[in-house]
Design a protein around this motif. Structure first.
Motif, short mmCIF file in Angstrom:
data_model
loop_
_atom_site.label_atom_id
_atom_site.label_comp_id
_atom_site.label_asym_id
_atom_site.label_seq_id
_atom_site.Cartn_x
_atom_site.Cartn_y
_atom_site.Cartn_z
N TRP A 144 0.82 -1.21 0.00
CA TRP A 144 0.00 0.00 0.00
C TRP A 144 0.85 1.27 0.00
O TRP A 144 0.37 2.35 -0.37
CB TRP A 144 -0.91 0.01 1.23
N VAL A 145 2.11 1.16 0.39
CA VAL A 145 2.95 2.36 0.51
C VAL A 145 3.16 3.05 -0.84
O VAL A 145 2.89 4.25 -0.97
CB VAL A 145 4.30 2.01 1.17
N PRO A 146 3.64 2.34 -1.88
CA PRO A 146 3.80 3.04 -3.16
C PRO A 146 2.47 3.50 -3.74
O PRO A 146 2.42 4.51 -4.45
CB PRO A 146 4.48 1.99 -4.06
N LEU A 147 1.39 2.76 -3.46
CA LEU A 147 0.08 3.20 -3.94
C LEU A 147 -0.34 4.51 -3.29
O LEU A 147 -0.90 5.39 -3.96
CB LEU A 147 -0.96 2.11 -3.67
N MET A 148 -0.05 4.65 -2.00
CA MET A 148 -0.39 5.89 -1.31
C MET A 148 0.46 7.05 -1.83
O MET A 148 -0.05 8.15 -2.08
CB MET A 148 -0.18 5.73 0.20
N ILE A 149 1.76 6.80 -2.00
CA ILE A 149 2.65 7.85 -2.52
C ILE A 149 2.22 8.26 -3.93
O ILE A 149 2.16 9.45 -4.26
CB ILE A 149 4.11 7.36 -2.52
N ALA A 150 1.89 7.25 -4.76
CA ALA A 150 1.46 7.54 -6.13
C ALA A 150 0.14 8.29 -6.14
O ALA A 150 -0.07 9.18 -6.99
CB ALA A 150 1.35 6.24 -6.92
N ALA A 151 -0.77 7.95 -5.22
CA ALA A 151 -2.06 8.64 -5.17
C ALA A 151 -1.90 10.11 -4.84
O ALA A 151 -2.54 10.99 -5.44
CB ALA A 151 -2.98 7.96 -4.15
N ILE A 152 -1.03 10.42 -3.87
CA ILE A 152 -0.78 11.82 -3.51
C ILE A 152 -0.12 12.56 -4.67
O ILE A 152 -0.52 13.69 -5.01
CB ILE A 152 0.10 11.89 -2.25
N SER A 153 0.87 11.93 -5.29
CA SER A 153 1.54 12.56 -6.43
C SER A 153 0.59 12.76 -7.59
O SER A 153 0.62 13.80 -8.27
CB SER A 153 2.74 11.71 -6.86
N LEU A 154 -0.27 11.77 -7.83
CA LEU A 154 -1.23 11.87 -8.94
C LEU A 154 -2.23 12.99 -8.69
O LEU A 154 -2.61 13.71 -9.62
CB LEU A 154 -1.96 10.54 -9.12
N LEU A 155 -2.66 13.15 -7.45
CA LEU A 155 -3.57 14.25 -7.12
C LEU A 155 -2.93 15.59 -7.43
O LEU A 155 -3.56 16.47 -8.05
CB LEU A 155 -3.97 14.17 -5.65
N VAL A 156 -1.68 15.75 -7.00
CA VAL A 156 -0.97 17.01 -7.25
C VAL A 156 -0.82 17.25 -8.75
O VAL A 156 -1.12 18.35 -9.25
CB VAL A 156 0.42 16.98 -6.58
N MET A 157 -0.37 16.23 -9.49
CA MET A 157 -0.14 16.40 -10.92
C MET A 157 -1.43 16.64 -11.69
O MET A 157 -1.49 17.51 -12.59
CB MET A 157 0.56 15.16 -11.48
N PHE A 158 -2.47 15.89 -11.37
CA PHE A 158 -3.72 16.01 -12.12
C PHE A 158 -4.37 17.37 -11.89
O PHE A 158 -4.83 18.01 -12.84
CB PHE A 158 -4.68 14.89 -11.73
N VAL A 159 -4.42 17.80 -10.64
CA VAL A 159 -5.02 19.11 -10.33
C VAL A 159 -4.23 20.22 -11.01
O VAL A 159 -4.81 21.14 -11.61
CB VAL A 159 -5.08 19.33 -8.80
N TRP A 160 -2.90 20.15 -10.93
CA TRP A 160 -2.08 21.20 -11.54
C TRP A 160 -2.27 21.24 -13.06
O TRP A 160 -2.41 22.31 -13.66
CB TRP A 160 -0.62 20.99 -11.19
N ASN A 161 -2.28 20.06 -13.69
CA ASN A 161 -2.47 20.02 -15.14
C ASN A 161 -3.86 20.48 -15.54
O ASN A 161 -4.02 21.21 -16.53
CB ASN A 161 -2.21 18.60 -15.65
N TYR A 162 -4.88 20.08 -14.79
CA TYR A 162 -6.26 20.47 -15.11
C TYR A 162 -6.42 21.98 -15.08
O TYR A 162 -6.98 22.58 -16.02
CB TYR A 162 -7.22 19.81 -14.13
N VAL A 163 -5.91 22.61 -14.03
CA VAL A 163 -6.04 24.07 -13.92
C VAL A 163 -5.16 24.77 -14.97
O VAL A 163 -5.55 25.80 -15.52
CB VAL A 163 -5.68 24.54 -12.50
N THR A 164 -3.99 24.21 -15.26
CA THR A 164 -3.13 24.79 -16.30
C THR A 164 -3.83 24.81 -17.65
O THR A 164 -3.78 25.82 -18.38
CB THR A 164 -1.81 24.00 -16.40
N VAL A 165 -4.49 23.71 -17.99
CA VAL A 165 -5.23 23.65 -19.26
C VAL A 165 -6.38 24.65 -19.26
O VAL A 165 -6.61 25.36 -20.25
CB VAL A 165 -5.75 22.22 -19.50
N LYS A 166 -7.11 24.74 -18.15
CA LYS A 166 -8.23 25.67 -18.07
C LYS A 166 -7.76 27.12 -18.14
O LYS A 166 -8.43 27.98 -18.74
CB LYS A 166 -9.02 25.43 -16.78
N LYS A 167 -6.63 27.42 -17.54
CA LYS A 167 -6.08 28.78 -17.62
C LYS A 167 -5.71 29.12 -19.06
O LYS A 167 -5.95 30.26 -19.52
CB LYS A 167 -4.86 28.92 -16.71
#
Length: 776
Positions: free
Chosen positions: A486-509
């Motif tokens: 579960w450890v790499p899954l948790m790390i990947a989930a946090i990283s994915l949240l950061v990356m996805f949110v940042w990319n989504y807002v970047t595209v919308k901007k």
């Protein structure tokens, strides 16, 4: 270079012919006709930079390395990359037999499984196939994604232009119409959701590799560095069984702090330091392996027969380094410490020292790889802007990220202190590695079709063989999620949240910038003075638009009726290429007639390029601007044409702003009376007539001779960088998850990341921020 005047006249003539034809034939209504005319007129005012890009094409030549340099880099790679491959003997058999060994044949079967796993995945798949899917030597999921973006319209930020394809480093191949590759390309480009799904797959693989940076770098870039540290220091307990695990963890933490503290010296120096250690380590384990095979059991060599894999799974079912294997066949009780127990006593302590050094070095590939991954993610708009330091003047890819370095160190120390059981750590690294392999296989399928244009049968065979092996491993690690996986899954989930949110807002901007850009006809309708007071100096207006006038410009002049004598719209654009040669980086063109003194400059960067402080971005921009003016003057002086003028009527600034805000399309019918096409010069701002409409006329020759000197005077007077300070908010009525992601997660990341002004090293005294709100 075609002059602005001739291009505009040509377009106006064609438009007039079309108007006459449409009225005569009755093909369209007046409203449709005007809309079409306005669209063509806007295109004529702000044309792509294709001609400017053609002039820069083929100016760059790839640098080739000498044989001595290649030997040097190969030796350094021992300390950066190949250290991972040699550290697995420290823990492999313990993780294979965590509950002990019941049958000596199980050791042979496990060894056979290891041999063929290394043969099929690292050697055949990665070395012979995946490594060929490099982007001019750059690898990883994001590098493959860059290849796909160049060969298909799958980029979520549609800021690419035809001029970008003329870059020396913009290599691409075309697909034949009607082929399976063309159908796949069309299917992938058909819907926005498919493009986003592809990006999510890429980000999952990237996040798992970031998790590897905290957990487990395996072969080449995926092996666990904190696990190897624990394994190496765990060897102390073999000779000192009474030593507590807390002391082992403490030693491991100290070694990790020392490792991360060395990273600021750069890959080049670290590679020179670590390469000899890895070389000695390889010699040691090779000699130890030969010694154990000869002394204990030479029959382990039969593990090269794949039938023992079948027998192994037949005996053990789902629970399923020659030297250690030979030792374990006769010493099954040493399954926990097979490596150190198999070392001859006379060389135990030297081997322990080298093993500790090799274990530390084995983590370097992941650390260096994580820096590169983060840099690529930032360039693709998938990660917040962080500080990136270029540690070598000779090699482009050797970088250091201070923020990421300390985050990795804290994560490694936390996991090392928390996991005192090597079995759980092994399960964690296995999960991360297998997911990365699966993502790589999916991306390779698209690469074979779109980039390599291989036959679909060949691609199918590759996919089936890869998935059979990798899904077998995946089925094993997925059952151990609750045992450390579960450890790499948790790390990947946090990283994915950061990356996805940042990319989504970047595209919308970016979409917000495109939809709210200002009409060029409105700008030209303001006249050469733009209806404003033209003050001395040069204004650099930064935006993400490679064409059109950004909204911050209209917002600025609406609230402050003054602008600089020279206006340059600057766009810093990241392209899906590994680098943009320095001589091809800047594209400069003129916007409108010369009297407006308005230019556009597009600075293009690849995902390996850095904005270094010593690059002097501002001076390079002006050097290219001056070169453009000189080239334009020389080319126009060679053409035979006579000066011309149109009648000009300048409307008041307030009326134009009101018209623009109400409806841009209302200007379509009267654009011919709004735009100033006279060759009038801009009066210097310190002139008594600086606030006037510049009605004084000069000849073309005088203006061309004076323009370059005028630009230099304006530069000496002062340069101001005008940047948009955009606050992003979720629209009213948005779902709660969206509000949390934008109003809290993104806002926190935006405050923590570096500003664009810091990335470009803009002096604070020359910075002017224009605030605006973007609702998404």
């Amino acid at each position: 270079m075609t002059s602005f005047k001739f291009g505009l006249i040509s377009r106006l003539q064609k438009m007039a012919e079309r108007v006459e034809a449409s009225v005569t034939d009755g093909e369209s209504t007046i409203e449709e006709r005007d809309r079409e005319l306005m669209r063509e007129f806007e295109e004529g005012l702000d044309q792509p930079m294709d001609e400017e890009a053609d002039m820069l094409k083929d100016m760059h030549g790839e640098k080739s390395f000498s044989m001595l340099m290649l030997l040097r880099l190969s030796f350094q790679s021992l300390g950066i990359v190949y250290g991972d491959l040699g550290t697995s003997p420290l823990y492999v058999f313990y993780n294979t037999f965590p509950d002990g060994i019941d049958d000596s044949e199980d050791v042979i079967g496990a060894l056979s499984l290891i041999i063929y796993s290394l043969l099929l995945i690292p050697l055949i798949k990665y070395v012979f196939i995946v490594c060929k899917a490099n982007d001019n030597g750059q690898g990883g999921t994001l590098a493959i994604y860059s290849l796909l973006c160049r060969h298909g319209n799958v980029n979520l930020i549609p800021n690419q232009q035809r001029s970008d394809e003329d870059l020396t480093t913009y290599s691409r191949t075309s697909v034949a119409e009607g082929s399976f590759a063309a159908k796949t390309k069309k299917w992938l480009e058909s819907r926005h959701s498919k493009k986003r799904a592809l990006l999510v797959i890429v980000l999952i693989g990237t996040c798992m590799m970031i998790g590897d940076g905290i957990l487990t770098p395996a072969i080449s870039v995926y092996k666990t560095f904190f696990l190897t540290v624990l394994s190496a220091t765990g060897g102390i307990r073999v000779n000192n069984p009474k030593m507590s695990s807390d002391i082992v963890v403490l030693v491991s933490v100290i070694l990790l702090i020392g490792l991360f503290s060395m990273q600021h010296y750069g890959t080049d120096k670290v590679g020179w330091l670590f390469a000899p250690i890895v070389l000695i380590w390889f010699l040691f384990i090779g000699a130890t392996g030969i010694y154990n095979i000869c002394k204990h059991d030479t029959s382990v060599l039969k593990a090269f027969s794949p039938k023992y894999i079948y027998l192994y799974f037949k005996r053990r079912g789902r629970d399923a380094y020659c030297g250690q294997a030979a030792f374990l066949v006769n010493h099954k009780e040493h399954y926990k410490d097979a490596f150190y127990a198999s070392i001859p006593e006379s060389v135990y302590w030297p081997m322990l020292i080298v093993a500790t050094g090799a274990a530390i070095v084995g983590s370097q590939a992941t650390i260096s790889g994580t820096y590169s991954i983060i840099k690529q993610a930032v360039s693709h708009g998938c990660f917040p802007r962080v500080k990136i330091v270029h540690t070598s003047k000779k090699f482009l890819g050797q970088i250091y990220c201070p923020d990421i370095n300390w985050i990795l160190m804290i994560g490694c120390i936390t996991v090392t202190a928390s996991f005192k059981n090597q079995t759980e750590i092994g399960n964690a690294y296995g999960t991360a590695v297998v997911v990365v392999m699966l993502v790589t296989t999916l991306l390779m399928v698209l690469t074979m079709l779109l980039v390599w244009r291989r036959h679909w049968i060949f691609v199918l065979v590759f996919a089936i063989l890869s998935l059979v092996v990798e899904l077998s491993y995946f089925s094993a690690v997925i059952l151990k999620v609750n045992e450390g996986g579960w450890v790499p899954l948790m790390i990947a989930a946090i990283s994915l949240l950061v990356m996805f949110v940042w990319n989504y807002v970047t595209v919308k901007k970016y979409e917000f910038e495109v939809h709210s850009r200002v009409s060029m006809s409105w700008i030209l309708g303001l006249g050469p003075s733009l209806g404003l007071v033209r003050v001395p100096g040069i204004g650099l207006i930064h935006s993400e638009l490679a064409s059109g006038v950004p909204r911050i410009f209209s917002h600025f002049i609406t609230n402050l009726p003054a602008i600089h004598s020279v206006v340059v719209f600057v766009c810093v654009k990241n392209l899906p290429v590994y680098t943009v040669p320095e001589e091809e980086r800047f594209l400069v063109k003129r916007i409108g007639p010369k009297t407006f003194r308005m230019f556009r400059c597009v600075a293009r960067y690849g995902y390996k390029d850095l904005h270094r402080k010593d690059d002097d971005f501002e001076n390079k921009l002006f050097d290219n601007l001056f070169s453009f003016v000189q080239t334009e003057t020389m080319m126009e002086s060679d053409s035979n044409y006579s000066p011309y003028s149109f009648n000009h009527r300048q409307e008041s600034r307030d009326e134009l702003i009101r018209n623009n805000n109400n409806n841009h399309n209302k200007n379509m019918v009267m654009f011919s009376s709004m735009v100033d096409y006279t060759e009038s010069a801009i009066v210097p701002a310190d002139s008594p007539h600086s606030a006037m409409s510049f009605s004084q006329n000069y000849t073309v020759e005088e203006e061309e001779e004076d323009e370059l000197e005028f630009l230099k005077i304006c530069k000496e007077t002062g340069v101001v960088h005008i940047m948009g300070n955009t606050v992003v908010k979720a629209r009213k009525g948005s779902l709660v998850p969206k509000k949390i992601a934008i109003n809290y997660v993104y806002r926190f990341l935006a405050k923590m990341c570096r500003a664009n002004s810091a990335i470009l090293h803009v002096p604070h005294e020359a910075l002017l921020n224009v605030g605006q709100i973007c609702y998404v």
